[in-house]
Write a protein that holds these residues in place. Structure first.
Motif, PDB file in Angstrom:
ATOM      1  N   SER A 125       0.782  -1.225   0.000  1.00 48.44           N
ATOM      2  CA  SER A 125       0.000   0.000   0.000  1.00 48.44           C
ATOM      3  C   SER A 125       0.819   1.283   0.000  1.00 48.44           C
ATOM      4  O   SER A 125       0.376   2.291  -0.508  1.00 48.44           O
ATOM      5  N   HIS A 126       2.016   1.261   0.544  1.00 48.00           N
ATOM      6  CA  HIS A 126       2.801   2.487   0.525  1.00 48.00           C
ATOM      7  C   HIS A 126       4.083   2.370  -0.291  1.00 48.00           C
ATOM      8  O   HIS A 126       5.010   3.138  -0.112  1.00 48.00           O
ATOM      9  N   GLU A 127       4.157   1.405  -1.172  1.00 48.80           N
ATOM     10  CA  GLU A 127       5.335   1.357  -2.032  1.00 48.80           C
ATOM     11  C   GLU A 127       5.066   2.147  -3.306  1.00 48.80           C
ATOM     12  O   GLU A 127       3.940   2.594  -3.556  1.00 48.80           O
ATOM     13  N   ILE A 128       6.106   2.370  -4.075  1.00 55.66           N
ATOM     14  CA  ILE A 128       5.927   3.076  -5.340  1.00 55.66           C
ATOM     15  C   ILE A 128       5.250   2.119  -6.301  1.00 55.66           C
ATOM     16  O   ILE A 128       5.854   1.192  -6.785  1.00 55.66           O
ATOM     17  N   GLY A 129       3.967   2.314  -6.534  1.00 54.98           N
ATOM     18  CA  GLY A 129       3.275   1.392  -7.411  1.00 54.98           C
ATOM     19  C   GLY A 129       3.567   1.775  -8.847  1.00 54.98           C
ATOM     20  O   GLY A 129       4.270   1.091  -9.586  1.00 54.98           O
ATOM     21  N   ASP A 130       3.076   2.927  -9.196  1.00 55.81           N
ATOM     22  CA  ASP A 130       3.150   3.406 -10.563  1.00 55.81           C
ATOM     23  C   ASP A 130       4.202   4.521 -10.592  1.00 55.81           C
ATOM     24  O   ASP A 130       4.004   5.588 -10.040  1.00 55.81           O
ATOM     25  N   HIS A 285      -2.599   9.957  -2.903  1.00 52.27           N
ATOM     26  CA  HIS A 285      -1.278   9.329  -2.956  1.00 52.27           C
ATOM     27  C   HIS A 285      -0.900   8.680  -1.647  1.00 52.27           C
ATOM     28  O   HIS A 285       0.147   8.100  -1.518  1.00 52.27           O
ATOM     29  N   MET A 286      -1.772   8.808  -0.677  1.00 52.98           N
ATOM     30  CA  MET A 286      -1.475   8.221   0.620  1.00 52.98           C
ATOM     31  C   MET A 286      -1.360   6.714   0.511  1.00 52.98           C
ATOM     32  O   MET A 286      -0.790   6.071   1.353  1.00 52.98           O
ATOM     33  N   GLY A 287      -1.935   6.186  -0.528  1.00 50.01           N
ATOM     34  CA  GLY A 287      -1.947   4.737  -0.649  1.00 50.01           C
ATOM     35  C   GLY A 287      -0.812   4.201  -1.503  1.00 50.01           C
ATOM     36  O   GLY A 287      -0.848   3.061  -1.913  1.00 50.01           O
ATOM     37  N   MET A 288       0.152   5.045  -1.787  1.00 53.25           N
ATOM     38  CA  MET A 288       1.218   4.548  -2.670  1.00 53.25           C
ATOM     39  C   MET A 288       2.257   3.763  -1.895  1.00 53.25           C
ATOM     40  O   MET A 288       2.407   3.907  -0.736  1.00 53.25           O
TER      41      MET A 288
ATOM     42  N   SER B 262      17.308   5.531  -1.831  1.00 55.67           N
ATOM     43  CA  SER B 262      15.943   5.996  -2.101  1.00 55.67           C
ATOM     44  C   SER B 262      15.451   5.570  -3.485  1.00 55.67           C
ATOM     45  O   SER B 262      14.315   5.855  -3.844  1.00 55.67           O
ATOM     46  N   THR B 263      16.292   4.852  -4.226  1.00 54.21           N
ATOM     47  CA  THR B 263      15.997   4.583  -5.647  1.00 54.21           C
ATOM     48  C   THR B 263      14.594   4.042  -5.896  1.00 54.21           C
ATOM     49  O   THR B 263      13.870   4.553  -6.741  1.00 54.21           O
ATOM     50  N   SER B 264      14.212   3.012  -5.165  1.00 47.67           N
ATOM     51  CA  SER B 264      12.908   2.411  -5.459  1.00 47.67           C
ATOM     52  C   SER B 264      12.000   2.479  -4.238  1.00 47.67           C
ATOM     53  O   SER B 264      11.085   1.685  -4.088  1.00 47.67           O
ATOM     54  N   LYS B 265      12.276   3.435  -3.358  1.00 49.25           N
ATOM     55  CA  LYS B 265      11.460   3.547  -2.145  1.00 49.25           C
ATOM     56  C   LYS B 265      10.593   4.798  -2.201  1.00 49.25           C
ATOM     57  O   LYS B 265      11.023   5.859  -2.641  1.00 49.25           O
ATOM     58  N   SER B 266       9.370   4.683  -1.705  1.00 45.90           N
ATOM     59  CA  SER B 266       8.496   5.851  -1.610  1.00 45.90           C
ATOM     60  C   SER B 266       8.911   6.684  -0.397  1.00 45.90           C
ATOM     61  O   SER B 266       9.620   6.188   0.491  1.00 45.90           O
ATOM     62  N   ILE B 267       8.469   7.942  -0.356  1.00 45.26           N
ATOM     63  CA  ILE B 267       8.831   8.757   0.799  1.00 45.26           C
ATOM     64  C   ILE B 267       8.235   8.191   2.092  1.00 45.26           C
ATOM     65  O   ILE B 267       8.812   8.361   3.154  1.00 45.26           O
ATOM     66  N   GLU B 268       7.126   7.474   1.998  1.00 49.37           N
ATOM     67  CA  GLU B 268       6.573   6.812   3.187  1.00 49.37           C
ATOM     68  C   GLU B 268       7.522   5.731   3.688  1.00 49.37           C
ATOM     69  O   GLU B 268       7.741   5.587   4.897  1.00 49.37           O
TER      70      GLU B 268
END
Lengths: 288, 288
Positions: A125-130, A285-288, B262-268
């Motif tokens: 839910s909080h990873e970089i999806g797209d 974007h909270m769900g990325m 940080s390459t493939s990580k979201s800021i969360e």
């Protein structure tokens, strides 16, 4: 702690709450905050347990929680978003706590409704999806920083929203929240005494009036906030704050700019209202 | 839409999802995103229905959702955080949808566990609960903006965390997220070629090394990001990005600074890791 202490703790409703997740634990925490806010007078200390993504870590987390339960003499509360079956079942096997499981409660019924199986995969839910959508979000944050406080008139045509209001009415935190949470390009412009003397909006905004939204604030609260920055200044005086907020509100009425008072509203509440009023169809974007 | 179209839509798993709330709908949306992320291949359009805080609005919302259901020929999904009993029951009475109710699922069991009744009052979770705590959050945002990109060395002793890394490694969005979401004062400092020549951290950071955290990034990704800002520059060239990231990582190793890529990580994900590694006990503010 002796058992004698337990009853008094209980009567004061003090609890220990854990957020257990295979990823950031942000969803577990958001959920817990919302639910626990319904219990007025409940006091609790919070512990985040993110990245519980192996069976060993799930067991270790459960044992740590049990320890706290023993120390305090009160059963801990756990909000869990463990997804993978083996993680959740290991955790549940070892943990002596009151566990609220987000996915067990909702994913099963949804599988039946949708007629498709869920992935049961961790960290979704909080990873970089797209990546493209994530890039748009980062772009929005950069845009908003570059267009804070009327720094530049360049690129205002790209703004999704332009916030206006007197200095310290809450424009900057709201703009950043809109960018961060919804990927919205939010510029903001201060309304200053020169604008009130001229009696019209800053000229750069004329062409973009359909996306301008105003923040007002009570003079008392404004004076209080400004006094923290510049104590005993004319800028912070109640008289000046009354003048500025009155002029700003009159200008917004005259120009047909929708506005709200930020006085007792959180940036979440202000943001939700702006999205609703301007009919902005933002991707959350909270769900990325 | 004719009924003939329904099966093909169904087979593509296209759904309409509504977030219904008496307040901001942020909790409903976060919950929905997390749960729906478990259904790979599910496509859905989202509609926010915040501030449904009267019985009339609850009925109106239900009827609107029913209309969409009729138009699309597929039962809509609803994630609801309506708290007040009369709102929830009115909504459920009228709404023909698959409704997931956050509070009904969890608040009842919690009432029994805690032995205290819940408030059933609207708008609790994202309103300004504790004004002092809310002020600390706004202060953290202002602090973070003032200490972005090494703008000043003043007040670094007040920082909860100081992020370092090469230009465009993700320091600014992460700092802002930490401030916004957790009320953390997050300064950030760029590592620049002059630092690499000197071979030591910027001198201003020496006294605060215990709260310095590093962000690295793959040279390929960094070059891509920098090329969007300054195409075909030396700054953005892969060779230069390789040099800078290598030097930065070596410096962080030497100085004993914890860092992540940080390459493939979201800021969360980055933020959750920083909180964990630096053992920062942050109050979450998402629930205000």
């Amino acid at each position: 702690m002796t058992t004698e202490e337990t009853p008094s703790q209980n009567s004061e409703h003090i609890r220990t709450v854990f957020f257990v997740s295979d990823a950031t634990a942000i969803t577990a925490e958001t959920l817990a905050n919302s639910v626990l806010a319904q219990f007025h007078g409940l006091k609790y200390s919070r512990y985040r347990m993110p990245f519980i993504n192996t069976v060993d870590k799930a067991k270790e987390a459960a044992l740590k929680i049990n320890e706290v339960g023993k120390e305090t003499g009160i059963r801990p509360l756990v909000f869990s978003t463990l997804v993978a079956r083996e993680l959740a079942s290991t955790f549940n096997e070892y943990c002596n706590a009151f566990v609220i499981e987000l996915f067990r409660s909702f994913v099963g019924p949804l599988e039946r409704e949708l007629g498709i199986p869920s992935d049961h995969s961790v960290g979704k839910s909080h990873e970089i999806g797209d990546q493209e959508r994530y890039n748009r979000r980062i772009d929005a944050i950069n845009y908003t920083l570059a267009h804070d406080d009327g720094q530049t008139n360049n690129g205002l045509d790209q703004a999704d929203v332009i916030l206006v209001g007197v200095s310290r009415s809450g424009k900057t935190p709201t703009s950043l929240y809109l960018a961060m949470q919804y990927g919205i390009k939010a510029a903001n412009y201060p309304l200053i005494p020169e604008d009130f003397e001229r009696g019209v909006l800053p000229p750069a905004l004329e062409a973009h009036k359909n996306k301008v939204f105003g923040l007002s604030i009570s003079p008392q609260r404004l004076s209080q906030i400004r006094n923290e920055r510049r104590p005993d200044s004319k800028y912070a005086s109640l008289e000046n704050c009354q003048y500025e907020t009155r002029e700003a509100e009159q200008m917004m009425w005259r120009e047909g700019i929708p506005f709200l008072s930020s006085t007792s509203k959180s940036i979440e509440e202000i943001s939700a209202t702006i999205l609703l009023k301007l009919k902005i169809k933002a991707d959350p974007h909270m769900g990325m």
